[in-house]
Design a protein around this motif. Structure first.
Motif, PDB file in Angstrom:
ATOM      1  N   SER A  19       3.457   3.482   3.550  1.00 40.16           N
ATOM      2  CA  SER A  19       2.214   3.136   3.191  1.00 40.16           C
ATOM      3  C   SER A  19       1.319   4.033   4.339  1.00 40.16           C
ATOM      4  CB  SER A  19       2.043   1.768   3.469  1.00 40.16           C
ATOM      5  OG  SER A  19       0.505   1.237   3.480  1.00 40.16           O
ATOM      6  N   THR A  20       0.145   4.166   4.106  1.00 38.78           N
ATOM      7  CA  THR A  20      -0.759   4.991   5.153  1.00 38.78           C
ATOM      8  C   THR A  20      -1.514   3.905   5.695  1.00 38.78           C
ATOM      9  OG1 THR A  20      -2.524   5.149   3.270  1.00 38.78           O
ATOM     10  CG2 THR A  20      -1.145   6.878   3.593  1.00 38.78           C
ATOM     11  N   THR A  21      -1.501   2.501   5.676  1.00 38.34           N
ATOM     12  CA  THR A  21      -2.063   1.511   6.065  1.00 38.34           C
ATOM     13  C   THR A  21      -1.176   0.515   6.769  1.00 38.34           C
ATOM     14  OG1 THR A  21      -2.218  -0.029   4.100  1.00 38.34           O
ATOM     15  CG2 THR A  21      -4.015   1.680   4.603  1.00 38.34           C
ATOM     16  N   ARG A  22      -0.098   0.750   6.615  1.00 39.98           N
ATOM     17  CA  ARG A  22       1.134  -0.226   7.382  1.00 39.98           C
ATOM     18  C   ARG A  22       2.200   0.188   7.958  1.00 39.98           C
ATOM     19  NH1 ARG A  22       0.783  -5.693   4.276  1.00 39.98           N
ATOM     20  NH2 ARG A  22      -1.234  -5.664   3.066  1.00 39.98           N
TER      21      ARG A  22
END
Length: 94
Positions: A19-22
């Motif tokens: 993920s790019t956010t996690r």
């Protein structure tokens, strides 16, 4: 998969990805299907929970999926087991 009396009545396909956010992988449930005669009996919910258990065991921090806005029966279930965050999906076939 969900089996009753030796018959396949439901299946869920899922995969893990970065993920790019996690900082941890997430789990995408690509497909969820329950045989028509088994719908409304908790099969879909159990499949979703099984995917969540598999994702948790694998160290994923989130399970997510997509559905059509017109899928009222599916969305009724999804609203009970997950949070709709308002995203709209765009695709472009290549």
């Amino acid at each position: 998969m969900a089996v009753q009396d030796g018959r396949l009545i439901g299946i869920a396909h899922f995969l893990f990805h970065r993920s790019t956010t996690r900082p941890t992988d997430v789990c995408y449930m690509q497909d969820l299907f329950t045989a028509e005669e088994a719908r409304g009996r908790g099969v879909g919910r159990q499949l979703i929970l099984a995917v969540c258990d598999a994702a948790r065991t694998a160290g994923s921090s989130r399970v997510y999926w997509q559905t059509k806005a017109t899928n009222a029966p599916g969305r009724a279930l999804y609203d009970k087991v997950a949070e709709h965050q308002g995203f709209i999906v765009y695709t472009r076939e290549l």
